[in-house]
Scaffold this motif. Structure first.
Motif, PDB file in Angstrom:
ATOM      1  N   ILE A 474      14.039  50.101   4.849  1.00 21.83           N
ATOM      2  CA  ILE A 474      12.972  50.353   3.524  1.00 21.83           C
ATOM      3  C   ILE A 474      12.049  51.402   3.659  1.00 21.83           C
ATOM      4  O   ILE A 474      11.726  51.802   4.828  1.00 21.83           O
ATOM      5  CB  ILE A 474      12.490  49.103   2.646  1.00 21.83           C
ATOM      6  N   ASP A 475      11.497  52.292   2.771  1.00 22.38           N
ATOM      7  CA  ASP A 475      10.704  53.317   2.897  1.00 22.38           C
ATOM      8  C   ASP A 475       9.159  52.996   2.919  1.00 22.38           C
ATOM      9  O   ASP A 475       8.214  54.012   2.919  1.00 22.38           O
ATOM     10  CB  ASP A 475      11.084  54.475   1.699  1.00 22.38           C
ATOM     11  N   LYS A 476       8.716  51.727   2.597  1.00 24.88           N
ATOM     12  CA  LYS A 476       7.331  51.366   2.546  1.00 24.88           C
ATOM     13  C   LYS A 476       7.161  49.956   3.247  1.00 24.88           C
ATOM     14  O   LYS A 476       8.294  49.339   3.479  1.00 24.88           O
ATOM     15  CB  LYS A 476       6.779  51.322   1.139  1.00 24.88           C
ATOM     16  N   VAL A 477       5.724  49.860   3.968  1.00 24.28           N
ATOM     17  CA  VAL A 477       5.503  48.512   4.280  1.00 24.28           C
ATOM     18  C   VAL A 477       5.165  47.624   3.272  1.00 24.28           C
ATOM     19  O   VAL A 477       4.208  47.996   2.356  1.00 24.28           O
ATOM     20  CB  VAL A 477       4.479  48.802   5.431  1.00 24.28           C
ATOM     21  N   LEU A 478       5.940  46.432   2.985  1.00 20.96           N
ATOM     22  CA  LEU A 478       5.408  45.503   1.930  1.00 20.96           C
ATOM     23  C   LEU A 478       4.246  44.870   2.265  1.00 20.96           C
ATOM     24  O   LEU A 478       3.870  44.780   3.481  1.00 20.96           O
ATOM     25  CB  LEU A 478       6.514  44.537   1.912  1.00 20.96           C
ATOM     26  N   GLY A 479       3.428  44.435   1.301  1.00 25.32           N
ATOM     27  CA  GLY A 479       2.386  43.690   1.415  1.00 25.32           C
ATOM     28  C   GLY A 479       0.958  44.758   1.518  1.00 25.32           C
ATOM     29  O   GLY A 479      -0.058  43.952   1.530  1.00 25.32           O
ATOM     30  N   VAL A 480       1.182  45.880   1.828  1.00 21.84           N
ATOM     31  CA  VAL A 480      -0.229  46.678   2.068  1.00 21.84           C
ATOM     32  C   VAL A 480      -0.178  47.575   0.604  1.00 21.84           C
ATOM     33  O   VAL A 480       0.326  48.630   0.545  1.00 21.84           O
ATOM     34  CB  VAL A 480       0.035  47.599   3.163  1.00 21.84           C
TER      35      VAL A 480
END
Length: 683
Positions: A474-480
């Motif tokens: 995925i292209d982003k870090v989840l939860g941030v």
């Protein structure tokens, strides 16, 4: 040295000697000399800046190149200064020359070069129309065409990369020229391909009697795994006929610079009972990868995607191009843990580094799970500035990493099944945390997004298959969180109706204020659709601009503004402490609710419910919380199943119009009365 090569070289030397007896020792009338000396040529100055003196020197020092430029028609591919600065190793000047003059429109697919043995140059185009010779792009504005003093037509194309032929090691005692892919495979130990060895794969090609595939005439793309990719002792035995076919893209020469990114190419393993495609993709750091996708598998070949980094690409051979890859395609024989460890220097290097820097416990947890799916942020995703502070907080980071782990094998097909008519909700191993998958179409292509902890990420690469599960990159870090409450509201497909209502009355503009802290109870679109059934008249009015005042009042009821945000756990704890309803400050008044956690309804791996177990009681109505704790940079959103709405919230006596419309009607009525009175008096 082969006799043909000796004859070719001898003829060229004799021709050069004849040239030197009748002409001075300088390239007096060649196209490059003309460019250097002719100040009237409009492109000369820009070309002099681009074309290095080194290439002129190589041309002048090479007898064959000298004679060609003096006596023969030709096409010369000239690398720029920047290309030479990036290039390491010898420059084979004759590989940049062909003895047929061709403008860009006249270039044919395969051109014999002037180098010994006449190794081929391949002309390809990308989807933007750019023309490439091997892996070098032709800069069309700098092409020069002219005739030399002997009347020979010559063309020069400026290219952005030095052309590199396949050559033997300096220590090799045998001269090799213009090998096909199988000859290259046989002689790889003697070729200049760095530290890469191809013995394991070569043995399997011979064992499976697939020599003809690599000897076939024409132009093909060959993907050859290096020995490093066969560390697992059983892997070689899995390379059968069909796997070898899956490493060849027939009748299509693909150099990496011209490759169509993420466009599946049909392999030789594409038939009725087995269908395998291969595509190229590139990361921002410049690393190039290929991936096989077994669309239709059989008992020996599982469906799914296998990733491989190109460790040395763009090796031209007589029948196409070879790319060396770090592991074999199609073979699914490692666990998710092994895949992450194998990516220590690959597409998920930073994800693996973060796990290990956090103590490695997450990797241990992954190893202990059975079936598993990982949403793995790409290397680029970890560069976001919002991530850096989180990385320093070990406990917070552990929770974030766990948010990327699903205790289930979840490929795209299953996501589609779960996503039928709803946004699929999937629990993670992080306690009470869920991911929300959505499938949409953009520019005719399917795009899958996943939301977790307020972050909406796009799946860049799905279904990277392992023996015990899948990895989706995925292209982003989840939860941030990286967006405001307004930004989240505007982009989340589940909250579009609430966003639309807020736009009617300019209610939304305040949600971009980063100096305030918001807790917003946002009804999901399905919740507003339910009000259409329960209160059809009220629903209709709410979604008319004439009733913006009423919609604003209702939304204000859902928006808590305070010095801090309230998570669902905070609200449950506050309710328990008072043993009654709690009051939360809103824009104009206060919101009186109870928030409880009904343990019997908590979402777990066996549950089929669409909600999480949190329940809000408002005005004696129970409203389920569908997505709790969607974090934003200036607050938090709780997505609820139904709006806090009563039918009496939209009641307008004598009609339902905006003030401006009412004033217009009043003015019109007054005017009509005045006209009637005037006519009555005059009569």
């Amino acid at each position: 040295m082969p006799s043909g090569f000796r004859r070719c070289t001898l003829q060229a030397v004799l021709l050069a000697c004849l040239c030197l007896t009748i002409l001075p020792w300088r390239v007096n009338a060649s196209i490059l000399e003309k460019l250097r000396d002719d100040s009237d040529l409009s492109q000369a100055k820009s070309l002099r800046r681009l074309i290095p003196v080194r290439f002129y020197s190589l041309l002048e020092q090479n007898i064959i190149a000298n004679s060609t430029l003096t006596l023969r028609p030709c096409t010369v591919f000239v690398p720029t200064n920047a290309a030479f600065q990036r290039h390491h190793g010898p420059t084979h000047v004759l590989y940049h020359i062909t003895t047929t003059p061709m403008t860009q429109d006249q270039l044919i697919k395969v051109i014999p070069s002037d180098m010994g043995g006449n190794p081929s140059l391949y002309i390809t185009k990308n989807r933007n129309g750019d023309v490439y010779v091997n892996n070098a792009r032709i800069i069309p504005s700098l092409t020069v065409e002219m005739t030399n003093s002997l009347g020979m037509r010559q063309v020069m194309h400026v290219i952005d990369e030095v052309l590199v032929p396949l050559t033997p090691l300096p220590t090799a005692k045998i001269e090799f020229t213009n090998l096909d892919a199988f000859q290259f495979l046989q002689q790889a130990d003697l070729m200049d391909i760095g530290d890469n060895r191809l013995r394991s794969y070569r043995s399997q090609v011979t064992l499976m009697r697939k020599e003809n595939l690599y000897q076939s005439a024409g132009g093909h793309t060959f993907l050859i795994p290096v020995d490093e990719g066969f560390k697992q002792t059983t892997r070689s035995s899995l390379v059968d006929n069909k796997v070898i076919d899956g490493h060849v893209i027939p009748n299509n020469v693909i150099f990496t610079a011209a490759a169509q990114i993420e466009v599946p190419q049909t392999t030789a393993a594409f038939e009725d009972n087995l269908k395998v495609t291969v595509s190229f993709f590139k990361q921002k750091d410049g690393k190039m990868y290929v991936k096989s996708n077994t669309i239709l598998g059989d008992s020996k070949h599982s469906t799914g995607v296998v990733l491989a980094e190109i460790v040395r690409g763009n090796i031209p051979v007589r029948n196409g191009v070879v790319h060396l890859i770090h592991r074999p395609l199609m073979i699914i024989d490692s666990t998710v843990t092994q895949f992450l460890q194998d990516n220590e220097n690959g597409a998920l290097r930073k994800f693996y580094d973060v796990i290990m820097d956090n103590g490695g416990e997450v990797l241990t947890d992954i190893s202990n799970l059975g079936e598993i799916t990982i949403l793995a942020p790409s290397n680029d995703a970890w560069e976001a500035k919002e991530i850096q502070n989180i990385i320093r907080n070990r406990e917070k980071l552990r929770n974030i990493l766990n948010m990327h782990i699903i205790k289930d094998k979840l490929n795209v097909d299953r996501i589609r099944q779960k996503n039928t008519n709803i946004i699929a909700q999937v629990p993670t191993v992080n306690n009470h945390t869920f991911l929300y998958f959505n499938i949409k179409e953009e520019n005719g292509e399917e795009v899958i997004t996943v939301e977790g902890g307020g972050v909406n990420a796009t799946i860049l690469q799905a279904d990277v298959a392992q023996t015990n599960g899948y990895v989706h990159i995925i292209d982003k870090v989840l939860g941030v969180p990286y967006t405001t409450v307004l930004g989240k509201l505007e982009t989340d497909p589940m909250m579009s109706d609430t966003f639309k209502l807020g736009q009617f009355s300019s209610f939304n503009s305040q949600l971009n204020n980063t100096q305030r802290r918001f807790t917003y109870f946002v009804p999901r679109d399905k919740g507003w659709q339910k009000t259409k059934l329960d209160y059809p008249s009220t629903h209709k009015k709410l979604f008319m601009e004439d009733f913006a005042y009423h919609s604003k009042s209702i939304l204000e009821r859902h928006l808590v503004i305070a010095d801090n945000v309230y998570t669902m756990k905070d609200l449950v704890r506050m309710t328990a402490a008072t043993a009654d309803s709690i009051l939360l400050p809103t824009y104009r008044d206060s919101l009186k609710i109870k928030v409880e956690e009904e343990a019997g309804h908590l979402h777990d791996e066996y549950a089929s419910h669409e909600w999480t177990g949190y329940v809000i009681t408002w005005n004696y109505k129970k409203i389920n919380v569908y997505r709790p704790d969607v974090e934003c940079t200036n607050g938090i959103i709780h997505v609820i199943d139904y709006p806090m709405l009563e039918e009496r919230d939209v009641v307008v006596n004598g009609g339902s119009y905006r003030i401006e419309i009412n004033m217009c009607i009043l003015f019109t009525n007054t005017l009509m009365l005045a006209i009637a009175h005037f006519l009555f008096i005059n009569n």
